[in-house]
Design a protein around this motif. Structure first.
Motif, PDB file in Angstrom:
ATOM      1  N   LEU A 153     -24.072 -50.234  31.964  1.00 26.22           N
ATOM      2  CA  LEU A 153     -24.001 -50.624  33.431  1.00 26.22           C
ATOM      3  C   LEU A 153     -24.974 -49.764  34.272  1.00 26.22           C
ATOM      4  N   THR A 154     -24.917 -48.565  33.795  1.00 26.07           N
ATOM      5  CA  THR A 154     -26.007 -47.521  34.673  1.00 26.07           C
ATOM      6  C   THR A 154     -26.005 -46.071  34.138  1.00 26.07           C
ATOM      7  N   ASP A 155     -26.911 -45.621  34.230  1.00 24.61           N
ATOM      8  CA  ASP A 155     -26.980 -44.226  33.825  1.00 24.61           C
ATOM      9  C   ASP A 155     -26.892 -43.150  34.906  1.00 24.61           C
ATOM     10  N   GLU A 156     -25.964 -42.482  34.873  1.00 25.07           N
ATOM     11  CA  GLU A 156     -25.717 -41.307  35.603  1.00 25.07           C
ATOM     12  C   GLU A 156     -26.529 -39.952  35.365  1.00 25.07           C
ATOM     13  N   GLU A 157     -26.869 -39.314  36.331  1.00 30.98           N
ATOM     14  CA  GLU A 157     -27.894 -38.033  36.129  1.00 30.98           C
ATOM     15  C   GLU A 157     -27.020 -37.013  36.565  1.00 30.98           C
ATOM     16  N   PHE A 158     -26.907 -36.030  36.037  1.00 26.94           N
ATOM     17  CA  PHE A 158     -26.035 -34.795  36.453  1.00 26.94           C
ATOM     18  C   PHE A 158     -26.902 -33.653  37.266  1.00 26.94           C
ATOM     19  N   VAL A 159     -26.577 -33.027  38.390  1.00 24.89           N
ATOM     20  CA  VAL A 159     -27.120 -32.311  38.974  1.00 24.89           C
ATOM     21  C   VAL A 159     -26.554 -31.137  39.392  1.00 24.89           C
ATOM     22  N   LEU A 160     -27.139 -29.855  39.116  1.00 23.69           N
ATOM     23  CA  LEU A 160     -26.341 -28.536  39.451  1.00 23.69           C
ATOM     24  C   LEU A 160     -26.703 -28.195  40.849  1.00 23.69           C
ATOM     25  N   VAL A 161     -25.645 -28.208  41.710  1.00 20.25           N
ATOM     26  CA  VAL A 161     -25.814 -27.980  43.029  1.00 20.25           C
ATOM     27  C   VAL A 161     -24.893 -26.928  43.874  1.00 20.25           C
ATOM     28  N   GLU A 184      -9.337 -28.712  34.553  1.00 17.91           N
ATOM     29  CA  GLU A 184      -9.467 -27.602  33.960  1.00 17.91           C
ATOM     30  C   GLU A 184     -10.500 -27.388  32.701  1.00 17.91           C
ATOM     31  N   ASP A 185     -10.833 -28.233  31.866  1.00 22.36           N
ATOM     32  CA  ASP A 185     -11.625 -28.300  30.907  1.00 22.36           C
ATOM     33  C   ASP A 185     -13.243 -28.494  31.167  1.00 22.36           C
ATOM     34  N   LEU A 186     -13.373 -28.461  32.610  1.00 21.79           N
ATOM     35  CA  LEU A 186     -14.875 -28.524  33.017  1.00 21.79           C
ATOM     36  C   LEU A 186     -15.736 -29.546  32.492  1.00 21.79           C
ATOM     37  N   PRO A 187     -15.301 -30.768  32.471  1.00 22.52           N
ATOM     38  CA  PRO A 187     -15.891 -31.705  31.468  1.00 22.52           C
ATOM     39  C   PRO A 187     -17.551 -31.930  31.786  1.00 22.52           C
ATOM     40  N   ILE A 188     -17.914 -32.122  33.050  1.00 21.69           N
ATOM     41  CA  ILE A 188     -19.392 -32.343  33.257  1.00 21.69           C
ATOM     42  C   ILE A 188     -20.358 -30.938  33.281  1.00 21.69           C
ATOM     43  N   ALA A 189     -19.488 -29.901  33.793  1.00 18.88           N
ATOM     44  CA  ALA A 189     -20.330 -28.660  33.849  1.00 18.88           C
ATOM     45  C   ALA A 189     -20.593 -28.012  32.464  1.00 18.88           C
ATOM     46  N   ARG A 190     -19.536 -28.149  31.645  1.00 17.99           N
ATOM     47  CA  ARG A 190     -19.655 -27.962  30.240  1.00 17.99           C
ATOM     48  C   ARG A 190     -20.732 -28.525  29.535  1.00 17.99           C
ATOM     49  N   ARG A 191     -20.894 -29.819  29.684  1.00 19.20           N
ATOM     50  CA  ARG A 191     -21.810 -30.865  29.275  1.00 19.20           C
ATOM     51  C   ARG A 191     -23.445 -30.195  29.559  1.00 19.20           C
ATOM     52  N   TYR A 192     -23.319 -29.908  30.892  1.00 19.73           N
ATOM     53  CA  TYR A 192     -24.585 -29.463  31.406  1.00 19.73           C
ATOM     54  C   TYR A 192     -25.162 -28.229  31.028  1.00 19.73           C
ATOM     55  N   PHE A 250     -28.833 -25.342  29.250  1.00 22.01           N
ATOM     56  CA  PHE A 250     -28.883 -23.839  28.786  1.00 22.01           C
ATOM     57  C   PHE A 250     -28.566 -23.788  27.433  1.00 22.01           C
ATOM     58  N   GLY A 251     -28.349 -24.701  26.614  1.00 25.91           N
ATOM     59  CA  GLY A 251     -28.026 -24.376  25.200  1.00 25.91           C
ATOM     60  C   GLY A 251     -26.930 -23.396  24.984  1.00 25.91           C
ATOM     61  N   ASP A 263     -36.497 -30.701  33.280  1.00 26.41           N
ATOM     62  CA  ASP A 263     -37.264 -31.882  33.055  1.00 26.41           C
ATOM     63  C   ASP A 263     -36.263 -32.776  32.388  1.00 26.41           C
ATOM     64  N   ASP A 264     -35.365 -32.389  31.693  1.00 26.67           N
ATOM     65  CA  ASP A 264     -34.553 -33.444  30.798  1.00 26.67           C
ATOM     66  C   ASP A 264     -33.015 -33.249  31.138  1.00 26.67           C
ATOM     67  N   PRO A 265     -32.748 -33.689  32.668  1.00 31.35           N
ATOM     68  CA  PRO A 265     -31.243 -33.770  32.852  1.00 31.35           C
ATOM     69  C   PRO A 265     -30.294 -34.169  32.113  1.00 31.35           C
ATOM     70  N   PRO A 266     -29.177 -33.859  31.869  1.00 35.87           N
ATOM     71  CA  PRO A 266     -28.229 -34.792  31.035  1.00 35.87           C
ATOM     72  C   PRO A 266     -27.882 -36.047  31.729  1.00 35.87           C
ATOM     73  N   LEU A 267     -27.625 -36.942  30.770  1.00 34.59           N
ATOM     74  CA  LEU A 267     -27.192 -38.378  31.726  1.00 34.59           C
ATOM     75  C   LEU A 267     -25.898 -38.751  30.960  1.00 34.59           C
ATOM     76  N   ASN A 268     -25.202 -39.580  31.726  1.00 35.97           N
ATOM     77  CA  ASN A 268     -24.101 -40.370  30.998  1.00 35.97           C
ATOM     78  C   ASN A 268     -24.085 -41.694  31.282  1.00 35.97           C
ATOM     79  N   THR A 269     -24.073 -42.691  30.294  1.00 30.77           N
ATOM     80  CA  THR A 269     -24.093 -44.060  30.536  1.00 30.77           C
ATOM     81  C   THR A 269     -22.730 -44.692  30.689  1.00 30.77           C
ATOM     82  N   GLY A 270     -22.645 -45.298  31.913  1.00 27.76           N
ATOM     83  CA  GLY A 270     -21.290 -46.261  32.116  1.00 27.76           C
ATOM     84  C   GLY A 270     -21.425 -47.406  31.633  1.00 27.76           C
TER      85      GLY A 270
END
Length: 302
Positions: free
Chosen positions: A163-171, A202-210, A215-216, A267-274
């Motif tokens: 449906l759509t790709d969400e790009e995650f941003v650290l703000v 509590e398990d920080l799903p989006i931030a953990r993935r970022y 940052f690896g 340059d390569d932000p994490p994406l999630n496809t819905g």
């Protein structure tokens, strides 16, 4: 399976509902029957066919190759028959509502505005919010027509379309960006360790993935605030509570106005496809198709 022409049409309808929903319970809900009735009907059909159709599992059932073959032969004719025999929406004066479910934030900020023209034309909607796994379970059981899923559903019973790709941003709010000052990307994780982390769960799903993707490394900061709605996370961070990782679509306005500042622009932000997932095994009424088509075209612009 040479004897299909002797088989009872009702039993075949029930068989198809079990095959598509993956369980006797799901089929019972789809058809408005009791579970024991479905179980009895499947025993009868297996006896008539002389073959086992479903392997009983701890949760649900798995079709045997015989069932796959039978389903392939009867699905199209039975679906056509259901269309002909189905209720005429014109007779009742108004069409059934479309039952749509997905993440609250995407529904409220993107999906409902996109569907407004259809509602104005008379399409009725019943919208539910929730997490992907429970919503897909309910979809299999026939509670929703369409579900927006944050992961691609497993198994072949459910058809899904990206449906759509969400790009995650650290703000964070400008006040925190100023405190952190100019910083190299490599130093950011250590510097942010002392800043409150506002997150969905509590398990920080989006931030953990970022952290892993950009940052690896593992994110070891505990949450300062958890709130199971990203709009709440956004409000807290705009007010200066700390930092977070959000889908860009949700904070476009805040980034444009300067109420939020991106702390890093990789340059390569994490994406999630819905994915848009359709209820299995039902002849959809035209409004479901209209909602689906409009969402798929709107999703390209989100």
């Amino acid at each position: 399976m040479e004897h299909t022409h002797h088989l009872d049409l009702n039993l075949l309808r029930t068989f198809l509902a079990v095959y598509r929903s993956g369980s006797f319970t799901g089929a019972a809900q789809l058809l408005g029957l009791s579970q024991p009735t479905v179980t009895t009907q499947m025993r009868t059909l297996e006896r008539q066919a002389g073959r086992e159709l479903f392997e009983r599992l701890p949760r649900g059932v798995a079709p045997t190759p015989v069932a796959d073959e039978l389903a392939a032969r009867i699905a199209a004719p039975l679906d056509e028959l259901a269309t002909v025999a189905g209720p005429d929406p014109a007779a009742s004066g108004r069409a059934d509502p479309v039952h749509l479910a997905g993440p609250a934030e995407l529904l409220c900020t993107r999906v409902l505005p996109a569907l407004a023209p259809l509602v104005a034309e008379g399409v009725r909607l019943r919208v539910a919010t929730g997490l992907t796994e429970p919503l897909l379970e309910e979809l299999r059981a026939g509670r929703h027509d369409l579900v927006i899923a944050t992961t691609r559903p497993r198994g072949r019973a459910l058809t899904s379309t990206p449906l759509t790709d969400e790009e995650f941003v650290l703000v964070a709010a400008p006040v925190w960006a100023e405190r952190l000052g100019d910083r190299a990307a490599a130093d950011l994780p250590a510097m942010l360790h002392s800043v409150p982390l506002i997150t969905y769960a509590e398990d920080l799903p989006i931030a953990r993935r970022y952290w892993r993707h950009v940052f690896g490394r593992r994110l070891s900061t505990p949450a300062a605030v958890t709130v199971p709605d990203l709009r709440g996370v956004l409000a807290a961070v705009v007010a200066g509570a700390g930092f977070t990782v959000l889908p860009r679509y949700l904070c476009l306005g805040e980034l444009a106005s300067g109420a939020l500042v991106p702390l890093h622009e990789p340059d390569d932000p994490p994406l999630n496809t819905g994915f848009l997932v359709q209820r299995p095994g039902v002849v959809t009424h035209p409004d479901v198709t209209r909602v689906r088509d409009l969402l798929l075209s709107a999703g390209r612009t989100w």
